[in-house]
Design a protein around this motif. Structure first.
Motif, mmCIF file in Angstrom:
data_model
loop_
_atom_site.group_PDB
_atom_site.id
_atom_site.type_symbol
_atom_site.label_atom_id
_atom_site.label_comp_id
_atom_site.label_asym_id
_atom_site.label_seq_id
_atom_site.Cartn_x
_atom_site.Cartn_y
_atom_site.Cartn_z
ATOM 1 N N ASN A 55 0.795 -1.179 0.093
ATOM 2 C CA ASN A 55 0.095 -0.173 -0.062
ATOM 3 C C ASN A 55 0.880 1.283 -0.085
ATOM 4 O OD1 ASN A 55 -2.216 1.612 0.060
ATOM 5 N ND2 ASN A 55 -2.488 1.681 2.372
ATOM 6 N N GLU A 56 1.936 1.091 0.725
ATOM 7 C CA GLU A 56 2.807 2.336 0.834
ATOM 8 C C GLU A 56 3.501 2.588 -0.580
ATOM 9 O OE1 GLU A 56 4.078 5.656 2.698
ATOM 10 O OE2 GLU A 56 2.809 4.406 3.575
ATOM 11 N N GLU A 57 4.006 1.496 -1.096
ATOM 12 C CA GLU A 57 4.528 1.660 -2.485
ATOM 13 C C GLU A 57 3.854 2.219 -3.329
ATOM 14 O OE1 GLU A 57 6.083 -2.336 -3.261
ATOM 15 O OE2 GLU A 57 7.552 -2.055 -1.620
ATOM 16 N N LEU A 58 2.501 1.813 -3.213
ATOM 17 C CA LEU A 58 1.329 2.236 -4.443
ATOM 18 C C LEU A 58 1.127 3.656 -4.312
ATOM 19 C CD1 LEU A 58 -0.940 -0.846 -4.470
ATOM 20 C CD2 LEU A 58 0.418 -0.150 -6.245
ATOM 21 N N LYS A 59 1.011 4.112 -3.062
ATOM 22 C CA LYS A 59 0.802 5.496 -2.530
ATOM 23 C C LYS A 59 1.970 6.411 -3.119
ATOM 24 C CE LYS A 59 -1.687 5.401 1.596
ATOM 25 N NZ LYS A 59 -1.747 5.647 3.306
ATOM 26 N N ASN A 60 3.299 5.883 -3.107
ATOM 27 C CA ASN A 60 4.406 6.559 -3.526
ATOM 28 C C ASN A 60 4.490 6.639 -5.131
ATOM 29 O OD1 ASN A 60 5.677 7.009 -0.862
ATOM 30 N ND2 ASN A 60 6.800 5.231 -0.965
ATOM 31 N N GLN A 61 4.159 5.381 -5.797
ATOM 32 C CA GLN A 61 3.998 5.522 -7.084
ATOM 33 C C GLN A 61 2.915 6.315 -7.683
ATOM 34 O OE1 GLN A 61 3.302 1.560 -8.559
ATOM 35 N NE2 GLN A 61 5.399 1.067 -7.889
ATOM 36 N N LEU A 62 1.681 6.446 -6.863
ATOM 37 C CA LEU A 62 0.595 7.231 -7.200
ATOM 38 C C LEU A 62 1.073 8.825 -6.984
ATOM 39 C CD1 LEU A 62 -2.417 7.504 -7.903
ATOM 40 C CD2 LEU A 62 -2.902 7.693 -5.547
ATOM 41 N N HIS A 63 1.729 9.153 -6.033
ATOM 42 C CA HIS A 63 2.192 10.568 -5.738
ATOM 43 C C HIS A 63 3.179 10.946 -6.912
ATOM 44 C CE1 HIS A 63 3.394 14.143 -3.574
ATOM 45 N NE2 HIS A 63 4.669 13.529 -4.077
ATOM 46 N N GLU A 64 4.004 9.766 -7.179
ATOM 47 C CA GLU A 64 5.160 10.076 -8.375
ATOM 48 C C GLU A 64 4.386 10.530 -9.713
ATOM 49 O OE1 GLU A 64 8.590 8.017 -10.737
ATOM 50 O OE2 GLU A 64 8.603 7.417 -8.676
ATOM 51 N N LEU A 65 3.350 9.461 -10.023
ATOM 52 C CA LEU A 65 2.744 9.748 -11.285
ATOM 53 C C LEU A 65 1.788 11.168 -11.239
ATOM 54 C CD1 LEU A 65 1.343 5.940 -11.843
ATOM 55 C CD2 LEU A 65 3.229 7.524 -13.204
ATOM 56 N N THR A 66 1.501 11.466 -10.166
ATOM 57 C CA THR A 66 0.462 12.561 -10.078
ATOM 58 C C THR A 66 1.377 13.688 -10.272
ATOM 59 O OG1 THR A 66 -0.926 11.646 -8.459
ATOM 60 C CG2 THR A 66 -1.050 14.043 -8.606
#
Length: 182
Positions: A55-66
């Protein structure tokens, strides 16, 4: 013939074996159940930790993509605004925003093409507005009826780069059709 003593010994043996089975099953079985429960809990904790990490990795990826999308949108807006720079540079544009709405995105867009931003909270009767006014939000103020209809632009929310491009094109058309006087 079976004697009463034989029946009594048989029943006693059955109850003793039943009692011994309960005692052994309760003590040994309880330990076995406890071990299985602990193994199950440890397995669930590991899966939970993995889920949290994922979940934390996905949040980081989402933040980076945003962040990448926002940067791409800014680059696109800058690229698009260069086409409108000669026609809109130095022109005025009014911005009125409904309470709770954000106008930073549009202010940045208009500033990037060199437009002068006039933030409007109310229009006074003695002021004559000679520039288009962008209304951000679902509601518009009462004084908006004093402006010509073709000088009013209504926006209800977030503007994608394509909608920003269309907005700049519409403002450019307004200025060209009115030769700078609305």
């Amino acid at each position: 013939m079976i004697t009463l003593r034989y029946h009594f010994l048989t029943i006693t043996a059955i109850f003793l074996s039943l009692g011994l089975g309960i005692i052994l099953g309760g003590s040994i079985g309880q330990h076995w159940i406890y071990e299985k429960q602990q193994a199950l809990i440890v397995g669930l904790e590991k899966k939970y930790d993995k889920a949290l990490q994922s979940n934390e990795e996905l949040k980081n990826q989402l933040h980076e993509l945003t962040m990448r999308i926002d940067e791409t949108n800014r680059e696109f807006s800058t690229f698009v605004s260069n086409d409108y720079l000669p026609d809109l540079q130095g022109q005025q544009i009014g911005i009125w925003k409904q309470e709770g709405m954000d106008a930073k995105q549009l202010i940045d867009l208009f500033t990037s093409v060199g437009m002068e931003i006039v933030e409007m909270d109310q229009l006074r009767a003695e002021n004559s507005v000679t520039y288009p006014v962008v209304f951000i939000g679902d509601q518009i103020p009462e004084w908006a009826t004093l402006l010509p209809k073709d000088a009013q632009i209504h926006i209800t929310g977030y503007q994608t780069p394509t909608k920003q491009w269309e907005l700049l094109r519409n403002i450019q058309k307004l200025y060209k059709s009115s030769a700078g006087q609305l």
